[in-house]
Design an enzyme around this catalytic site. Structure first.
Site, PDB file in Angstrom:
ATOM      1  N   ASN A 217       0.847  -1.202   0.000  1.00 44.67           N
ATOM      2  CA  ASN A 217       0.000   0.000   0.000  1.00 44.67           C
ATOM      3  C   ASN A 217       0.872   1.237   0.000  1.00 44.67           C
ATOM      4  O   ASN A 217       2.106   1.142   0.005  1.00 44.67           O
ATOM      5  CB  ASN A 217      -0.979  -0.020   1.178  1.00 44.67           C
ATOM      6  N   LYS A 296       8.096 -17.394 -10.422  1.00 45.78           N
ATOM      7  CA  LYS A 296       7.323 -16.330 -11.056  1.00 45.78           C
ATOM      8  C   LYS A 296       6.174 -16.928 -11.881  1.00 45.78           C
ATOM      9  O   LYS A 296       6.394 -17.872 -12.655  1.00 45.78           O
ATOM     10  CB  LYS A 296       8.246 -15.502 -11.965  1.00 45.78           C
ATOM     11  N   PRO A 314      -2.986 -11.641  10.479  1.00 43.16           N
ATOM     12  CA  PRO A 314      -3.220 -11.404  11.910  1.00 43.16           C
ATOM     13  C   PRO A 314      -3.342  -9.907  12.178  1.00 43.16           C
ATOM     14  O   PRO A 314      -2.689  -9.103  11.512  1.00 43.16           O
ATOM     15  CB  PRO A 314      -1.957 -11.971  12.577  1.00 43.16           C
ATOM     16  N   LYS A 354     -10.400  -2.443  18.781  1.00 41.78           N
ATOM     17  CA  LYS A 354      -9.019  -2.917  18.967  1.00 41.78           C
ATOM     18  C   LYS A 354      -8.666  -3.056  20.451  1.00 41.78           C
ATOM     19  O   LYS A 354      -7.626  -3.619  20.787  1.00 41.78           O
ATOM     20  CB  LYS A 354      -8.020  -1.949  18.316  1.00 41.78           C
TER      21      LYS A 354
END
Ligand code: CTP
Length: 409
Positions: A217, A296, A314, A354
């Site tokens: 990201n 690959k 996780p 959380k």
């Protein structure tokens, strides 16, 4: 942001080839907003001229205790008193072996050593940046002197390692000007996290599809690295578990590099037993490919695109927050939330989900890759906004906010 605005530094140079680095340091201090008063020993003048340092500091340089010029606007011919009274710190860079030996004995036969002795010891810190040949540095006499100078209240900075002007290689080089600048900026930060051990996750994770491809990201890691720096400056011992990012490790911070979420969890588990605070800034990939191919994946010309199946990663923060040490309060957990909209509502819900006492919300697209950010701090009491500022400025505010919550527990 000028980091040393309003600070007055007496920069002392004793004799050593590292004097050339002191010129760059002087420039860097001035650039950061400090006023710099240079004082040189006779030995230093063999390596660099007072003219150079006057030009860089914009102030006349003092070299003799018999100098009758007006010092700090006072005409009493006592430069050792006048120059030291207005200083926020006396920084001796380079501090030669001989100069440190002299300081140790309280000798005062030149302006710089006289000024160090005459400074108000409770109010004007003395910071030494040693510079010498590796044998001189390793000599028991020098090490004994360093230990005693520390015991006498001086702050002795580290030495660098590497090639020396004499042709030898080892410990004893003076730190580079930018390292010295960083250490001096850190010196002036309040030590609100002294005695704490922080574990910080930062950056993205990289989840392999095959040996050459993967999913990641846009997290740059800058916020986490800034928090690591700010925590270190605040006196904490810091371990930074970093995903793949191209950022320099902040000085004094221990860094563990990882790629995937699973590796990040392992690295966190390895360290979290000693930590007193966990700050989870990493943008951990929520899912990873169920199977990473060993080789690959090739286009076979059939036009059939490979189908990727995912499994959930996780949740590092939630796992740690549910541990015995976190629930008993021995470990204080701070989470981050990168949202795209409805920041307050999402972040409040995420804090509860959380199971962490403090959650820091930010808008993902407005922070990823940037040097500035805006934060929303959410705890049981409510929320506080930290308006847009540099990530380092915000990190210092966050460190202060964490420290005050640790005290209030
Ligand atoms: N986090 C983590 N491990 C994960 C996912 C997130 O430790 N697998 C941590 C992040 O470091 C951050 C907090 O959890 O401190 C929230 O991360 P974020 O990506 O905003 O939330 P998610 O739990 O992924 O929720 P969602 O994607 O639904 O917003």
């Amino acid at each position: 942001m000028q980091e040393l605005a309003g600070k007055h530094i007496v920069l002392g140079l004793s004799g050593g080839i590292a004097c050339y680095k002191a010129a760059e340091l002087c420039r860097a201090l001035v650039k950061q907003g400090a006023t710099v008063q240079v004082v040189m020993t006779e030995a230093a003048e063999h390596f660099i001229t007072a003219t150079t340092l006057q030009a860089l500091s914009g102030r006349p340089v003092f070299t003799s205790q018999w100098d009758g010029r007006s010092a700090s606007g006072v005409d009493n011919a006592m430069p050792h008193i006048n120059l030291s009274r207005e200083a926020d710190a006396v920084v001796v860079a380079p501090a030669s072996a001989d100069f440190m030996a002299k300081l140790l004995h309280g000798r005062a036969d030149d302006l710089l050593s006289l000024l160090c002795l005459a400074r108000p010891i409770d109010r004007v810190p003395l910071i030494l940046a040693p510079a010498m040949n590796r044998e001189m540095w390793a000599h028991p006499a020098t090490q004994r002197n360093v230990a005693q100078l520390k015991a006498d209240g001086a702050h002795v900075l580290d030495v660098g390692q590497g090639d020396q002007a004499c042709g030898e290689t080892g410990d004893g080089r003076m730190l580079e000007p930018e390292e010295l600048l960083g250490d001096l900026i850190a010196f002036f930060q309040p030590k609100v996290l002294a005695g704490q051990r922080l574990l910080i996750t930062a950056g993205p994770t990289f989840e392999a599809i095959d040996p050459v491809r993967g999913i990641t990201n846009r997290s740059s890691g800058k916020m986490g690295f800034a928090i690591a720096q700010a925590a270190r400056e605040a006196g904490a011992e810091v371990t930074l578990v970093a995903g793949p990012v191209a950022l320099a490790t902040p000085r004094g911070v221990r860094r563990v590099d990882v790629m995937s979420a699973e590796q990040m969890l392992q690295a966190v588990w390895a360290d979290v037993g000693q930590a007193t605070v966990l700050v989870a800034t990493a943008a951990v990939a929520d899912w990873r490919p169920a199977q990473a191919a060993d080789q690959k994946i090739k286009k076979d010309g059939s036009g059939v695109v490979p189908a990727l199946a995912f499994v959930e990663n996780p949740d590092i923060l939630a796992t740690v927050a549910a541990s015995e040490r976190a629930r008993s309060g021995e470990l204080y957990c701070v989470g981050f939330a990168a949202e795209s909209h409805d920041l307050l509502a999402h972040a409040q819900a995420k804090r509860v989900r959380k199971g962490v006492p403090l959650l820091v919300g930010n808008i993902g697209p407005e922070t990823f890759g940037r040097d500035d950010n805006a934060l929303l701090l959410i705890d049981e009491q409510g929320s506080v906004e930290l308006p847009r500022a540099s990530k380092l400025a915000l990190a210092r505010q966050l460190v202060g906010a964490i420290a005050s919550r640790l005290v209030a527990r």
